[in-house]
Design a protein around this motif. Structure first.
Motif, PDB file in Angstrom:
ATOM      1  N   PRO A  92       0.821  -1.209   0.000  1.00 51.45           N
ATOM      2  CA  PRO A  92       0.000   0.000   0.000  1.00 51.45           C
ATOM      3  C   PRO A  92       0.862   1.268   0.000  1.00 51.45           C
ATOM      4  CG  PRO A  92      -0.690  -1.517   1.731  1.00 51.45           C
ATOM      5  CD  PRO A  92       0.607  -2.032   1.191  1.00 51.45           C
ATOM      6  N   GLN A  93       0.365   2.274  -0.703  1.00 53.93           N
ATOM      7  CA  GLN A  93       0.995   3.590  -0.677  1.00 53.93           C
ATOM      8  C   GLN A  93      -0.104   4.636  -0.774  1.00 53.93           C
ATOM      9  OE1 GLN A  93       3.791   3.500  -3.936  1.00 53.93           O
ATOM     10  NE2 GLN A  93       2.210   3.531  -5.498  1.00 53.93           N
ATOM     11  N   LYS A  94       0.233   5.880  -0.510  1.00 54.38           N
ATOM     12  CA  LYS A  94      -0.772   6.940  -0.538  1.00 54.38           C
ATOM     13  C   LYS A  94      -1.365   7.049  -1.942  1.00 54.38           C
ATOM     14  CE  LYS A  94      -1.344  11.882   0.398  1.00 54.38           C
ATOM     15  NZ  LYS A  94      -2.648  11.890   0.879  1.00 54.38           N
ATOM     16  N   PRO A  95      -2.672   6.814  -2.070  1.00 48.98           N
ATOM     17  CA  PRO A  95      -3.275   6.819  -3.403  1.00 48.98           C
ATOM     18  C   PRO A  95      -3.617   8.229  -3.885  1.00 48.98           C
ATOM     19  CG  PRO A  95      -4.917   6.243  -1.779  1.00 48.98           C
ATOM     20  CD  PRO A  95      -3.609   6.389  -1.033  1.00 48.98           C
ATOM     21  N   PHE A  96      -3.562   8.401  -5.194  1.00 51.51           N
ATOM     22  CA  PHE A  96      -3.983   9.640  -5.838  1.00 51.51           C
ATOM     23  C   PHE A  96      -5.132   9.353  -6.803  1.00 51.51           C
ATOM     24  CE2 PHE A  96      -3.372  12.815  -9.307  1.00 51.51           C
ATOM     25  CZ  PHE A  96      -3.672  13.953  -8.574  1.00 51.51           C
ATOM     26  N   MET A  97      -4.975   8.286  -7.612  1.00 52.24           N
ATOM     27  CA  MET A  97      -6.024   7.998  -8.595  1.00 52.24           C
ATOM     28  C   MET A  97      -5.931   6.573  -9.115  1.00 52.24           C
ATOM     29  SD  MET A  97      -4.742   9.745 -12.098  1.00 52.24           S
ATOM     30  CE  MET A  97      -3.601   8.803 -13.100  1.00 52.24           C
ATOM     31  N   THR A  98      -6.990   6.190  -9.810  1.00 53.38           N
ATOM     32  CA  THR A  98      -7.026   4.996 -10.623  1.00 53.38           C
ATOM     33  C   THR A  98      -7.225   5.472 -12.056  1.00 53.38           C
ATOM     34  OG1 THR A  98      -7.908   3.621  -8.858  1.00 53.38           O
ATOM     35  CG2 THR A  98      -8.320   2.870 -11.108  1.00 53.38           C
ATOM     36  N   ALA A  99      -6.429   4.963 -12.983  1.00 57.39           N
ATOM     37  CA  ALA A  99      -6.541   5.334 -14.394  1.00 57.39           C
ATOM     38  C   ALA A  99      -7.283   4.226 -15.139  1.00 57.39           C
ATOM     39  CB  ALA A  99      -5.160   5.540 -14.996  1.00 57.39           C
ATOM     40  N   ILE A 100      -8.268   4.632 -15.931  1.00 55.05           N
ATOM     41  CA  ILE A 100      -9.060   3.695 -16.723  1.00 55.05           C
ATOM     42  C   ILE A 100      -8.943   4.140 -18.175  1.00 55.05           C
ATOM     43  CG2 ILE A 100     -11.356   2.725 -17.127  1.00 55.05           C
ATOM     44  CD1 ILE A 100     -11.950   3.751 -14.150  1.00 55.05           C
ATOM     45  N   THR A 101      -8.388   3.278 -19.004  1.00 55.94           N
ATOM     46  CA  THR A 101      -8.195   3.600 -20.421  1.00 55.94           C
ATOM     47  C   THR A 101      -8.962   2.585 -21.243  1.00 55.94           C
ATOM     48  OG1 THR A 101      -5.975   4.394 -19.890  1.00 55.94           O
ATOM     49  CG2 THR A 101      -6.463   3.997 -22.205  1.00 55.94           C
ATOM     50  N   THR A 102      -9.796   3.091 -22.152  1.00 48.71           N
ATOM     51  CA  THR A 102     -10.585   2.193 -22.995  1.00 48.71           C
ATOM     52  C   THR A 102     -10.334   2.481 -24.464  1.00 48.71           C
ATOM     53  OG1 THR A 102     -12.529   3.639 -22.894  1.00 48.71           O
ATOM     54  CG2 THR A 102     -12.395   1.852 -21.263  1.00 48.71           C
ATOM     55  N   PHE A 103     -10.467   1.432 -25.266  1.00 53.12           N
ATOM     56  CA  PHE A 103     -10.255   1.455 -26.710  1.00 53.12           C
ATOM     57  C   PHE A 103     -11.485   0.801 -27.343  1.00 53.12           C
ATOM     58  CE2 PHE A 103      -6.456   0.699 -24.249  1.00 53.12           C
ATOM     59  CZ  PHE A 103      -5.495   1.567 -24.751  1.00 53.12           C
ATOM     60  N   GLU A 104     -12.447   1.597 -27.769  1.00 57.43           N
ATOM     61  CA  GLU A 104     -13.701   1.055 -28.300  1.00 57.43           C
ATOM     62  C   GLU A 104     -13.788   1.280 -29.805  1.00 57.43           C
ATOM     63  OE1 GLU A 104     -15.999  -0.623 -26.573  1.00 57.43           O
ATOM     64  OE2 GLU A 104     -14.856  -0.399 -24.719  1.00 57.43           O
ATOM     65  N   PRO A 105     -14.140   0.238 -30.580  1.00 52.61           N
ATOM     66  CA  PRO A 105     -14.330   0.438 -32.010  1.00 52.61           C
ATOM     67  C   PRO A 105     -15.432   1.471 -32.262  1.00 52.61           C
ATOM     68  CG  PRO A 105     -14.465  -1.901 -31.427  1.00 52.61           C
ATOM     69  CD  PRO A 105     -14.452  -1.123 -30.149  1.00 52.61           C
ATOM     70  N   GLU A 106     -15.155   2.394 -33.195  1.00 48.65           N
ATOM     71  CA  GLU A 106     -16.159   3.407 -33.534  1.00 48.65           C
ATOM     72  C   GLU A 106     -15.875   3.977 -34.921  1.00 48.65           C
ATOM     73  OE1 GLU A 106     -16.662   7.856 -32.142  1.00 48.65           O
ATOM     74  OE2 GLU A 106     -17.483   6.545 -30.580  1.00 48.65           O
ATOM     75  N   ASP A 107     -16.841   3.898 -35.799  1.00 50.45           N
ATOM     76  CA  ASP A 107     -16.759   4.513 -37.132  1.00 50.45           C
ATOM     77  C   ASP A 107     -15.457   4.203 -37.860  1.00 50.45           C
ATOM     78  OD1 ASP A 107     -19.298   5.657 -36.766  1.00 50.45           O
ATOM     79  OD2 ASP A 107     -18.452   7.456 -35.851  1.00 50.45           O
ATOM     80  N   GLY A 108     -15.049   2.959 -37.857  1.00 48.19           N
ATOM     81  CA  GLY A 108     -13.839   2.553 -38.554  1.00 48.19           C
ATOM     82  C   GLY A 108     -12.556   2.915 -37.832  1.00 48.19           C
ATOM     83  N   GLY A 109     -12.665   3.477 -36.648  1.00 51.25           N
ATOM     84  CA  GLY A 109     -11.497   3.848 -35.848  1.00 51.25           C
ATOM     85  C   GLY A 109     -11.695   3.401 -34.420  1.00 51.25           C
ATOM     86  N   THR A 110     -11.205   4.218 -33.513  1.00 51.18           N
ATOM     87  CA  THR A 110     -11.253   3.875 -32.088  1.00 51.18           C
ATOM     88  C   THR A 110     -11.699   5.080 -31.275  1.00 51.18           C
ATOM     89  OG1 THR A 110      -9.409   2.345 -32.398  1.00 51.18           O
ATOM     90  CG2 THR A 110      -9.860   3.052 -30.132  1.00 51.18           C
ATOM     91  N   ARG A 111     -12.629   4.833 -30.367  1.00 47.70           N
ATOM     92  CA  ARG A 111     -12.974   5.833 -29.364  1.00 47.70           C
ATOM     93  C   ARG A 111     -12.034   5.569 -28.186  1.00 47.70           C
ATOM     94  NH1 ARG A 111     -14.372  10.659 -28.951  1.00 47.70           N
ATOM     95  NH2 ARG A 111     -15.737  10.170 -30.703  1.00 47.70           N
ATOM     96  N   TYR A 112     -11.059   6.452 -28.036  1.00 48.39           N
ATOM     97  CA  TYR A 112     -10.052   6.349 -26.966  1.00 48.39           C
ATOM     98  C   TYR A 112     -10.529   7.224 -25.822  1.00 48.39           C
ATOM     99  CZ  TYR A 112      -5.738   7.374 -24.439  1.00 48.39           C
ATOM    100  OH  TYR A 112      -4.798   7.534 -23.466  1.00 48.39           O
ATOM    101  N   THR A 113     -10.627   6.651 -24.640  1.00 48.22           N
ATOM    102  CA  THR A 113     -11.029   7.414 -23.461  1.00 48.22           C
ATOM    103  C   THR A 113     -10.068   7.110 -22.327  1.00 48.22           C
ATOM    104  OG1 THR A 113     -13.355   7.297 -24.142  1.00 48.22           O
ATOM    105  CG2 THR A 113     -12.915   7.916 -21.843  1.00 48.22           C
TER     106      THR A 113
END
Length: 154
Positions: A92-113
């Motif tokens: 354990p260490q002092k937390p700041f955040m959790t990062a969530i990265t998604t790669f969703e197919p969309e219109d022949g490309g990718t919706r990156y969030t």
């Protein structure tokens, strides 16, 4: 407070299929991860649940920001979740955040969030004040540019 009230997020439509965006995200991280002129050194990226995520961001004036965490979820080509609440070995260490990265197919490309879910309102506010929107937006654009180069080479 709901978790959505503790989130900051950027999204882009990237004109490349998810497999290419995933490949660039995972294999060329040092080229896009920090807004230029910042750079990053990847110490370890063990892309599996429980795997170590360790990198150091370097600023143009000698600034140095190490980041240590673990991956919580890795769905190849679709989703990566990591947190700084733990160092490798579930220390354990002092937390700041959790990062969530998604790669969703969309219109022949990718919706990156890319989403930063913070542990509390103060952490989220601090992240906003650090320049979250501009910084994470810039790195999303840098990622998109590298993906465009990869598509052009096909």
């Amino acid at each position: 407070m709901s978790e959505s009230n503790l989130e900051l997020s950027v999204t882009r439509h990237i004109a490349a299929p998810p497999d290419i965006v995933w490949k660039v995200w995972t294999e060329r991280t040092a080229e896009w991860f920090c807004p230029k002129p910042w750079t990053v050194t990847i110490d370890e990226m063990d892309l599996r649940p429980g795997g170590r995520s360790a990198l150091t961001m370097h600023g143009p004036d000698g600034e140095r920001f190490p980041n240590e965490g673990v991956f919580l979820e890795v769905v190849p080509g679709r989703r990566i979740v990591s947190t700084d609440a733990y160092a490798a070995g579930w220390v354990p260490q002092k937390p700041f955040m959790t990062a969530i990265t998604t790669f969703e197919p969309e219109d022949g490309g990718t919706r990156y969030t890319a989403t930063a879910r913070h542990w509390d309102a103060d952490s989220m506010k601090a992240h906003e004040e650090m320049g979250f929107a501009q910084g994470w937006g810039t790195v999303a654009d840098q990622l998109a540019a590298l993906c465009a180069e990869a598509v052009a080479k096909l």
